[in-house]
Design a protein around this motif. Structure first.
Motif, PDB file in Angstrom:
ATOM      1  N   LEU A 180      35.024  29.900  47.459  1.00 19.52           N
ATOM      2  CA  LEU A 180      34.175  31.088  47.517  1.00 19.52           C
ATOM      3  C   LEU A 180      35.008  32.343  47.317  1.00 19.52           C
ATOM      4  O   LEU A 180      36.129  32.449  47.828  1.00 19.52           O
ATOM      5  N   GLY A 181      34.451  33.304  46.599  1.00 18.60           N
ATOM      6  CA  GLY A 181      35.114  34.588  46.426  1.00 18.60           C
ATOM      7  C   GLY A 181      34.840  35.504  47.611  1.00 18.60           C
ATOM      8  O   GLY A 181      34.189  35.111  48.583  1.00 18.60           O
ATOM      9  N   PRO A 182      35.301  36.747  47.545  1.00 18.95           N
ATOM     10  CA  PRO A 182      35.079  37.680  48.662  1.00 18.95           C
ATOM     11  C   PRO A 182      33.602  37.909  48.963  1.00 18.95           C
ATOM     12  O   PRO A 182      33.194  37.913  50.127  1.00 18.95           O
ATOM     13  N   LEU A 183      32.788  38.098  47.929  1.00 15.95           N
ATOM     14  CA  LEU A 183      31.359  38.306  48.134  1.00 15.95           C
ATOM     15  C   LEU A 183      30.700  37.036  48.661  1.00 15.95           C
ATOM     16  O   LEU A 183      29.880  37.082  49.586  1.00 15.95           O
ATOM     17  N   GLY A 184      31.053  35.889  48.102  1.00 14.24           N
ATOM     18  CA  GLY A 184      30.497  34.631  48.571  1.00 14.24           C
ATOM     19  C   GLY A 184      30.850  34.349  50.016  1.00 14.24           C
ATOM     20  O   GLY A 184      30.010  33.891  50.804  1.00 14.24           O
ATOM     21  N   THR A 185      32.092  34.661  50.410  1.00 13.27           N
ATOM     22  CA  THR A 185      32.526  34.457  51.793  1.00 13.27           C
ATOM     23  C   THR A 185      31.795  35.403  52.738  1.00 13.27           C
ATOM     24  O   THR A 185      31.409  35.025  53.845  1.00 13.27           O
ATOM     25  N   ALA A 186      31.581  36.643  52.296  1.00 16.48           N
ATOM     26  CA  ALA A 186      30.890  37.619  53.140  1.00 16.48           C
ATOM     27  C   ALA A 186      29.453  37.207  53.422  1.00 16.48           C
ATOM     28  O   ALA A 186      28.884  37.601  54.447  1.00 16.48           O
ATOM     29  N   PRO A 209      27.174  46.239  37.881  1.00 17.77           N
ATOM     30  CA  PRO A 209      26.311  46.876  38.887  1.00 17.77           C
ATOM     31  C   PRO A 209      24.890  46.307  38.909  1.00 17.77           C
ATOM     32  O   PRO A 209      24.313  46.112  39.990  1.00 17.77           O
ATOM     33  N   ASN A 210      24.335  46.018  37.738  1.00 14.52           N
ATOM     34  CA  ASN A 210      22.994  45.418  37.685  1.00 14.52           C
ATOM     35  C   ASN A 210      23.009  43.967  38.153  1.00 14.52           C
ATOM     36  O   ASN A 210      22.068  43.491  38.780  1.00 14.52           O
ATOM     37  N   ASP A 211      24.084  43.256  37.848  1.00 15.08           N
ATOM     38  CA  ASP A 211      24.186  41.855  38.256  1.00 15.08           C
ATOM     39  C   ASP A 211      24.245  41.713  39.771  1.00 15.08           C
ATOM     40  O   ASP A 211      23.841  40.682  40.326  1.00 15.08           O
ATOM     41  N   LEU A 212      24.751  42.733  40.447  1.00 13.99           N
ATOM     42  CA  LEU A 212      24.874  42.677  41.904  1.00 13.99           C
ATOM     43  C   LEU A 212      23.532  42.835  42.624  1.00 13.99           C
ATOM     44  O   LEU A 212      23.422  42.481  43.801  1.00 13.99           O
ATOM     45  N   LEU A 213      22.538  43.374  41.947  1.00 12.80           N
ATOM     46  CA  LEU A 213      21.296  43.772  42.605  1.00 12.80           C
ATOM     47  C   LEU A 213      20.649  42.635  43.385  1.00 12.80           C
ATOM     48  O   LEU A 213      20.323  42.785  44.568  1.00 12.80           O
ATOM     49  N   ASN A 214      20.430  41.500  42.749  1.00 10.08           N
ATOM     50  CA  ASN A 214      19.689  40.431  43.391  1.00 10.08           C
ATOM     51  C   ASN A 214      20.432  39.865  44.591  1.00 10.08           C
ATOM     52  O   ASN A 214      19.834  39.621  45.651  1.00 10.08           O
ATOM     53  N   VAL A 215      21.744  39.670  44.450  1.00 14.05           N
ATOM     54  CA  VAL A 215      22.526  39.102  45.558  1.00 14.05           C
ATOM     55  C   VAL A 215      22.536  40.051  46.752  1.00 14.05           C
ATOM     56  O   VAL A 215      22.361  39.627  47.900  1.00 14.05           O
ATOM     57  N   LEU A 216      22.723  41.341  46.502  1.00  9.44           N
ATOM     58  CA  LEU A 216      22.752  42.303  47.597  1.00  9.44           C
ATOM     59  C   LEU A 216      21.378  42.492  48.226  1.00  9.44           C
ATOM     60  O   LEU A 216      21.270  42.842  49.406  1.00  9.44           O
ATOM     61  N   GLU A 217      20.341  42.264  47.460  1.00  7.31           N
ATOM     62  CA  GLU A 217      18.987  42.415  47.996  1.00  7.31           C
ATOM     63  C   GLU A 217      18.559  41.181  48.791  1.00  7.31           C
ATOM     64  O   GLU A 217      17.960  41.304  49.860  1.00  7.31           O
ATOM     65  N   GLU A 218      18.850  39.998  48.278  1.00  7.29           N
ATOM     66  CA  GLU A 218      18.384  38.758  48.911  1.00  7.29           C
ATOM     67  C   GLU A 218      19.365  38.203  49.939  1.00  7.29           C
ATOM     68  O   GLU A 218      18.971  37.430  50.814  1.00  7.29           O
ATOM     69  N   GLY A 219      20.634  38.548  49.831  1.00  4.64           N
ATOM     70  CA  GLY A 219      21.617  38.050  50.792  1.00  4.64           C
ATOM     71  C   GLY A 219      21.897  36.570  50.658  1.00  4.64           C
ATOM     72  O   GLY A 219      22.320  35.929  51.634  1.00  4.64           O
ATOM     73  N   GLU A 220      21.681  36.010  49.486  1.00  9.09           N
ATOM     74  CA  GLU A 220      21.932  34.590  49.275  1.00  9.09           C
ATOM     75  C   GLU A 220      22.198  34.319  47.804  1.00  9.09           C
ATOM     76  O   GLU A 220      21.896  35.136  46.935  1.00  9.09           O
ATOM     77  N   PHE A 221      22.778  33.142  47.537  1.00  6.27           N
ATOM     78  CA  PHE A 221      23.011  32.718  46.158  1.00  6.27           C
ATOM     79  C   PHE A 221      23.190  31.206  46.139  1.00  6.27           C
ATOM     80  O   PHE A 221      23.448  30.575  47.170  1.00  6.27           O
ATOM     81  N   GLY A 222      22.997  30.625  44.963  1.00  3.12           N
ATOM     82  CA  GLY A 222      23.150  29.191  44.808  1.00  3.12           C
ATOM     83  C   GLY A 222      24.407  28.847  44.030  1.00  3.12           C
ATOM     84  O   GLY A 222      24.899  29.644  43.225  1.00  3.12           O
ATOM     85  N   ILE A 223      24.926  27.648  44.275  1.00  5.81           N
ATOM     86  CA  ILE A 223      26.060  27.112  43.533  1.00  5.81           C
ATOM     87  C   ILE A 223      25.522  25.939  42.726  1.00  5.81           C
ATOM     88  O   ILE A 223      25.319  24.842  43.266  1.00  5.81           O
ATOM     89  N   PRO A 224      25.215  26.137  41.433  1.00  7.33           N
ATOM     90  CA  PRO A 224      24.563  25.088  40.641  1.00  7.33           C
ATOM     91  C   PRO A 224      25.288  23.756  40.678  1.00  7.33           C
ATOM     92  O   PRO A 224      24.650  22.700  40.683  1.00  7.33           O
ATOM     93  N   GLU A 225      26.620  23.780  40.699  1.00 10.77           N
ATOM     94  CA  GLU A 225      27.388  22.537  40.715  1.00 10.77           C
ATOM     95  C   GLU A 225      27.080  21.704  41.955  1.00 10.77           C
ATOM     96  O   GLU A 225      27.178  20.463  41.917  1.00 10.77           O
ATOM     97  N   LEU A 226      26.724  22.359  43.056  1.00  7.87           N
ATOM     98  CA  LEU A 226      26.376  21.641  44.278  1.00  7.87           C
ATOM     99  C   LEU A 226      24.883  21.357  44.353  1.00  7.87           C
ATOM    100  O   LEU A 226      24.462  20.315  44.871  1.00  7.87           O
TER     101      LEU A 226
END
Length: 361
Positions: A180-186, A209-226
């Motif tokens: 996990l990167g810094p954002l993923g760890t946070a 900046p636009n790519d960050l919007l959804n992650v910062l809004e939802e507070g979650e993300f998926g790891i497709p490989e998992l």
């Protein structure tokens, strides 16, 4: 909150306290429901040592305090703009130190940075190599011979190799190749928020900046490989490495925060950001520091004696900063060098070190 200041959690006092426990529940639209805390940060004192003295001497102004606490209450990122050396990064370390939130997760942005860099890294090449090596070992005996179907030697047929080694589903150890990167760890679920510093966002390409919007809004993300193989993992979990260097379990291939991290986005003002990002952030602009704040800054890094000896350089720096773009880092260089070397041309050397950053090259 009848009295002014009563709502402040981070007070800028410079002394650690348990005020984070007084942080009220988040507003409904910022209430995150992640899992239990599985992270640890036993090396916080060692990792924060370089910033601790600086944090203790940091004295923010009233507006700065209000914006920091607004971001804490609303669970919104804090966008901090200002000239180089204004103390934007120091702010994140100060909050983490005073509120006891552990090591600051830092994501330095460059022109090639992508959202995936901040979330996680999957080493597909290393995994492929390991799978090929394991398959070769399973199909050959100690002398390099054996049946490819694993029926020779002491093997028992399906599921074993020549040496009797049991077949292992390569999906089981996929987490070993994910960090996990810094954002993923946070965004890992935890009781207390982590502090994430996304440093110099204005140096990114136009898309980040636009790519960050959804992650910062939802507070979650998926790891497709998992996510693709979650049904084949034990209990649907994979153990991955974090930016802290520890291992945590990710269930179902998704990371969802419980306490939204205190995110500090810094910018030197080299570009404008899209309105959707600005709408999701609390904006704090740091102005030029005054003499007292500069002296405190110098004292934090170089000590009382150097701050007193460089008082005239601080005054000259302030005078120049009214019409020139110069950085407090340059001031530190000048005071340190002129104090340590004590050259004859002290003022001349200081002027050489503190060159305006907006001059034509």
């Amino acid at each position: 909150m009848s009295e002014p200041g009563e709502w402040l959690i981070y007070r800028g006092a410079g002394e650690p306290h348990g005020g984070i426990s007084q942080l009220p529940p988040p507003p409904p639209w910022r209430d995150f429901a992640g899992g239990d805390d599985t992270s640890s940060n036993g090396s916080a004192d060692r990792r924060l040592g370089g910033y601790r003295h600086e944090a203790e001497l940091h004295r923010p102004g009233a507006e700065e305090l209000e914006m920091i606490n607004a971001a804490l209450y609303l669970r919104r990122p804090l966008l901090v703009t200002g000239s180089p050396g204004a103390g934007k990064s120091t702010l994140a370390h100060s909050v983490a130190h005073e509120l006891g939130l552990g090591r600051v997760l830092r994501w330095p942005i460059v022109s090639r940075s992508t959202l995936l860099d901040g979330l996680y890294h999957y080493d597909a090449i290393a995994r492929l190599q390991d799978v090929q090596i394991a398959a070769h070992r399973a199909s050959s005996g100690p002398d390099g011979t054996g049946d490819a179907d694993g029926t020779g030697g002491s093997g028992t047929g399906t599921g074993t190799g020549t040496g009797g080694a049991e077949y292992r589903d390569p999906s089981a150890d996929i987490g070993s190749y994910i960090r996990l990167g810094p954002l993923g760890t946070a965004l890992l679920p935890s009781v207390l928020p982590r502090v994430l510093l996304i440093d110099e966002l204005d140096k990114s390409d136009i898309d980040l900046p636009n790519d960050l919007l959804n992650v910062l809004e939802e507070g979650e993300f998926g790891i497709p490989e998992l996510e693709r193989i979650a049904d084949r993992l034990p209990d649907g979990e994979a153990e991955v490495l974090t930016d802290d260097g520890t291992k945590v379990k990710v269930k179902g291939g998704r990371v969802q925060c419980k306490a939204f991290p205190f995110v500090v986005l810094t910018s030197n003002g080299e570009r404008d950001f899209p309105a959707p990002l600005m709408r999701r952030c609390i904006h704090l602009e740091l102005g030029r520091p005054d003499h007292q704040r500069l002296a405190t800054f110098v004292r934090a890094h170089l000590g009382d004696e150097a701050a007193r000896a460089g008082d005239d350089l601080i005054a000259h720096f302030l005078e120049r900063s009214r019409s020139e773009l110069i950085s407090t880092d340059q001031l530190l260089n000048a005071i340190y060098l002129t104090d340590a070397a004590a050259p004859a041309g002290r003022d001349r050397l200081a002027d050489l070190l503190i060159q305006r950053l907006d001059r034509p090259r």
